[in-house]
Motif scaffolding. Structure first.
Motif, short mmCIF file in Angstrom:
data_model
loop_
_atom_site.label_atom_id
_atom_site.label_comp_id
_atom_site.label_asym_id
_atom_site.label_seq_id
_atom_site.Cartn_x
_atom_site.Cartn_y
_atom_site.Cartn_z
N GLU A 1 -20.40 -0.17 -5.74
CA GLU A 1 -19.48 0.96 -5.79
C GLU A 1 -18.32 0.73 -6.76
O GLU A 1 -17.95 1.61 -7.52
CB GLU A 1 -18.92 1.24 -4.39
CG GLU A 1 -17.93 2.36 -4.30
CD GLU A 1 -18.56 3.73 -4.06
OE1 GLU A 1 -17.81 4.71 -4.11
OE2 GLU A 1 -19.78 3.81 -3.83
N TYR A 2 -17.73 -0.46 -6.72
CA TYR A 2 -16.52 -0.73 -7.49
C TYR A 2 -16.75 -1.63 -8.71
O TYR A 2 -15.83 -1.89 -9.47
CB TYR A 2 -15.43 -1.32 -6.59
CG TYR A 2 -15.00 -0.34 -5.54
CD1 TYR A 2 -14.23 0.78 -5.86
CD2 TYR A 2 -15.41 -0.49 -4.21
CE1 TYR A 2 -13.87 1.70 -4.90
CE2 TYR A 2 -15.05 0.43 -3.25
CZ TYR A 2 -14.28 1.52 -3.60
OH TYR A 2 -13.93 2.44 -2.65
N TYR B 1 -20.15 -2.68 -1.79
CA TYR B 1 -18.81 -2.77 -2.40
C TYR B 1 -18.94 -3.12 -3.87
O TYR B 1 -18.33 -2.48 -4.73
CB TYR B 1 -17.97 -3.82 -1.67
CG TYR B 1 -16.58 -3.98 -2.22
CD1 TYR B 1 -15.50 -3.35 -1.63
CD2 TYR B 1 -16.33 -4.78 -3.35
CE1 TYR B 1 -14.21 -3.50 -2.12
CE2 TYR B 1 -15.05 -4.93 -3.85
CZ TYR B 1 -13.99 -4.29 -3.23
OH TYR B 1 -12.72 -4.43 -3.73
N HIS C 1 -13.82 2.43 3.00
CA HIS C 1 -14.50 3.54 2.31
C HIS C 1 -16.00 3.26 2.18
O HIS C 1 -16.83 4.13 2.47
CB HIS C 1 -13.88 3.74 0.92
CG HIS C 1 -14.62 4.71 0.06
ND1 HIS C 1 -14.55 6.08 0.25
CD2 HIS C 1 -15.46 4.51 -0.98
CE1 HIS C 1 -15.32 6.67 -0.63
NE2 HIS C 1 -15.88 5.75 -1.40
N VAL C 2 -16.36 2.05 1.77
CA VAL C 2 -17.77 1.68 1.62
C VAL C 2 -18.48 1.71 2.96
O VAL C 2 -19.58 2.28 3.09
CB VAL C 2 -17.90 0.28 0.96
CG1 VAL C 2 -19.31 -0.25 1.09
CG2 VAL C 2 -17.49 0.35 -0.50
N ILE D 1 -7.80 -3.54 -1.09
CA ILE D 1 -9.14 -4.03 -0.79
C ILE D 1 -9.61 -3.51 0.56
O ILE D 1 -10.75 -3.08 0.71
CB ILE D 1 -9.16 -5.57 -0.82
CG1 ILE D 1 -8.94 -6.05 -2.26
CG2 ILE D 1 -10.47 -6.12 -0.28
CD1 ILE D 1 -8.74 -7.53 -2.39
N LYS E 1 -10.78 0.02 0.30
CA LYS E 1 -12.08 0.09 -0.39
C LYS E 1 -13.22 -0.32 0.55
O LYS E 1 -14.28 0.31 0.57
CB LYS E 1 -12.07 -0.81 -1.62
CG LYS E 1 -11.21 -0.29 -2.76
CD LYS E 1 -11.25 -1.27 -3.92
CE LYS E 1 -10.41 -0.82 -5.08
NZ LYS E 1 -10.45 -1.80 -6.19
N LEU F 1 -7.05 4.15 -2.32
CA LEU F 1 -8.16 3.23 -2.52
C LEU F 1 -7.80 2.08 -3.46
O LEU F 1 -8.66 1.49 -4.07
CB LEU F 1 -9.39 3.98 -3.03
CG LEU F 1 -10.07 4.86 -1.99
CD1 LEU F 1 -11.29 5.54 -2.57
CD2 LEU F 1 -10.46 4.09 -0.75
N ASP F 2 -6.53 1.76 -3.57
CA ASP F 2 -6.13 0.63 -4.40
C ASP F 2 -6.17 -0.68 -3.63
O ASP F 2 -6.26 -1.73 -4.23
CB ASP F 2 -4.72 0.84 -4.97
CG ASP F 2 -4.72 1.77 -6.16
OD1 ASP F 2 -5.82 2.16 -6.61
OD2 ASP F 2 -3.64 2.11 -6.63
N SER G 1 0.81 -1.22 0.00
CA SER G 1 0.00 0.00 0.00
C SER G 1 0.84 1.27 0.00
O SER G 1 0.38 2.32 -0.40
CB SER G 1 -0.96 0.01 1.19
OG SER G 1 -0.25 0.18 2.39
#
Length: 123
Positions: free
Chosen positions: A80-81, A77, A57-58, A51, A54, A48-49, A42
């Motif tokens: 969104e993605y 999820y 974030h959700v 998992i 992400k 936000l790359d 990371s």
């Protein structure tokens, strides 16, 4: 018989990592190694790359304030993605966030219910 696991990793910048685990290897210890590997990865990727980023974030975007389950996060999820994810992956990350005190969890019937405390929210 001793358990042995060897992990070879290259970070793409020419640095190689050789991780050896030997002895009483538990799921928790493997998750710590995985967290370390993800942390190394990371550092060179956008926020936000990963998992985990992400999923966080959700959870924060759609379920703050309020209670939610891993199934609810999975659905949002994927919306969104626009990519599939296994329920076990979502559940694992939510459990880790709980262990790191980023959110609280409690058993509700047969499933875990999560909540992000207002003092932790970042948006």
């Amino acid at each position: 018989m001793k358990k042995r696991i060897r992990i070879d990793m290259n970070d793409g910048d020419g640095v190689s990592f050789d991780i050896k685990l030997e002895g009483d290897i538990t799921k928790e210890k493997l998750l710590k190694v995985y967290d370390m590997m993800e942390m190394l990865e990371s550092k060179k990727s956008a926020p936000l790359d990963s998992i985990g980023a992400k999923i966080w974030h959700v959870a924060e975007k759609y379920f703050t304030p309020g209670n939610f389950t891993s199934n609810m996060v999975l659905e949002k999820y994927e919306d969104e993605y626009n990519e599939p994810i296994k329920l076990s992956v979502v559940s694992t990350y939510l459990s880790r966030f709980s262990n790191k005190l980023k959110m609280q969890r409690r058993k509700t019937g047969r499933e875990w219910t999560y909540v992000i405390p207002t003092s932790i929210q970042t948006t």
